[in-house]
Write an enzyme that holds these catalytic residues in place. Sequence first.
Site, PDB file in Angstrom:
ATOM      1  CE  LYS A  91      11.449  19.878 -10.266  1.00  0.00           C
ATOM      2  NZ  LYS A  91      10.104  19.562 -10.706  1.00  0.00           N
ATOM      3  CD  GLU A 149       8.138  12.604 -14.964  1.00  0.00           C
ATOM      4  OE1 GLU A 149       7.544  13.100 -13.995  1.00  0.00           O
ATOM      5  OE2 GLU A 149       8.863  13.291 -15.721  1.00  0.00           O
ATOM      6  CG  HIS A 173      -1.702  -1.237   1.424  1.00  0.00           C
ATOM      7  ND1 HIS A 173      -2.914  -1.494   0.856  1.00  0.00           N
ATOM      8  CD2 HIS A 173      -1.370  -2.366   2.120  1.00  0.00           C
ATOM      9  CE1 HIS A 173      -3.327  -2.703   1.216  1.00  0.00           C
ATOM     10  NE2 HIS A 173      -2.396  -3.265   1.965  1.00  0.00           N
TER      11      HIS A 173
END
Length: 457
Positions: free
Chosen positions: A281, A288, A154
């Site tokens: 960043k 992705e 989970h």
Amino acid sequence: MKLWEGRFSAPMSADADSFNESLSFDKKLYQADIAASVAHATMLGEQNIIAPQEAQAICDGLKEILAEIENGTLAVAGAEDIHSFVEGELVRRIGDAGKKLHTARSRNDQVATDMRLYVRGSIDGAIALLRDLTETLLTRAHESLRYIMPGFTHLRKAQPITCGQYFLAYAEMFLRDLDRFSALRARMNVMPLGSAALAGTSYPIDREITRKLLKFDEISQNSLDAVSDRDFVAEYAFNASLVMAHLSRLCEDTILYTSDEFGYWTIPDEYSTGSSIMPQKKNPDLPELVRGKTGRVYGHLLALLATLKGLPLAYNKDLQEDKEGFFDTETTLFSCVSIYTALMKKMKLNVNVMYEAAGGGFSTATDVADYLAKKGVPFRDAHAITGKLVRYCIDKKTTLDSIPLSVFQEMSHVFEKDVLAVVTVRVSAEGRNSVGGSSQEAARKNLYSVRRRLKKY
Ligand code: ARG
């Protein structure tokens, strides 16, 4: 000039022609198409259906065409499809003998054969790439057998596991993908050539000759089915979809594990991207993208299944729609597996961060309950006692491996000094030594097993 225009009194209108054509994408089949035609012409010659010299001229002409396409001197353009292109080019070169190539054959069994040959080659390509990826995961597993990381359910910390076992879980998935592609290869290596348009032919063809030349294992036994069967394309699309599902899960782990919040792995700079506005960043664009491309591979599978549904026997032009989706599936699959193999080879593992994280979330609580149960406390009671210990730790803002023995003993007199080792992440992970478990020893056996099963490919 169309192969079939004799029956018509007006040429096809330009818009209809461009809507109907498939050469712009089926030109990828040129090698398969020429190989199948060489085999067919050879057989026609051996059976004296055409003169042996004519067969020879056809084969020579076809090989010349192949060489010129390969070296870029012959542009594949100006015909309805690859079959018309090759035949038209042959007739232009060798004249009347070329017009005999299509004896005892139809574009229907021709395209079915071409697709089988192409897909068969593509399966071999997929197997080679998946083997590389699985080997890479085995290498990563081997070097990280003793490292500890959190195991999740989970997406909450559940129990400490060995890093080796983590990588082997993905190796198992890709091994199943290898099994699926290899089973598909065995099942689909059946030759439709000789089925002609739909019902076979009255010429004395010998399908055994073409079968051998084209290295098929078997010959199709029902011409109606053979010209319209695209199950093998659908199965390829499904197998590719499942590879993408597995990759996409690995991508999701990668994106999470390389985030500032987790910090378990670091994507090497060569495989990272930056932001055009936020200078600090470092983005996981590659995982992705692979995760994103999974959707379009699923899309091709569904599109093909929808195309196949409700087709009356036998060949229908709808089947031309199998190709673009298939080619895109192949390109996407190959590029995603390749880039992920490269990425996994270079991924940096932050061993200490993973080790520290493994202890969080009371991840050794099950071991405490098991400790009690092994000393005769019924597991349900052991679960409840451990739950109280966890509650205590939450209230006191402490952890299971920091509390003194006296606290354990307040909860149950069964606890003895040895429980203090049980709550450490290493003892916890190493303790799960059942077959397939997360201990180093169990993971090593898993590694040997994967390595042995991988040898087949
Ligand atoms: N381009 C067609 C295809 O991909 C080739 C077969 C054409 N056959 C026909 N009867 N029109 O299916």
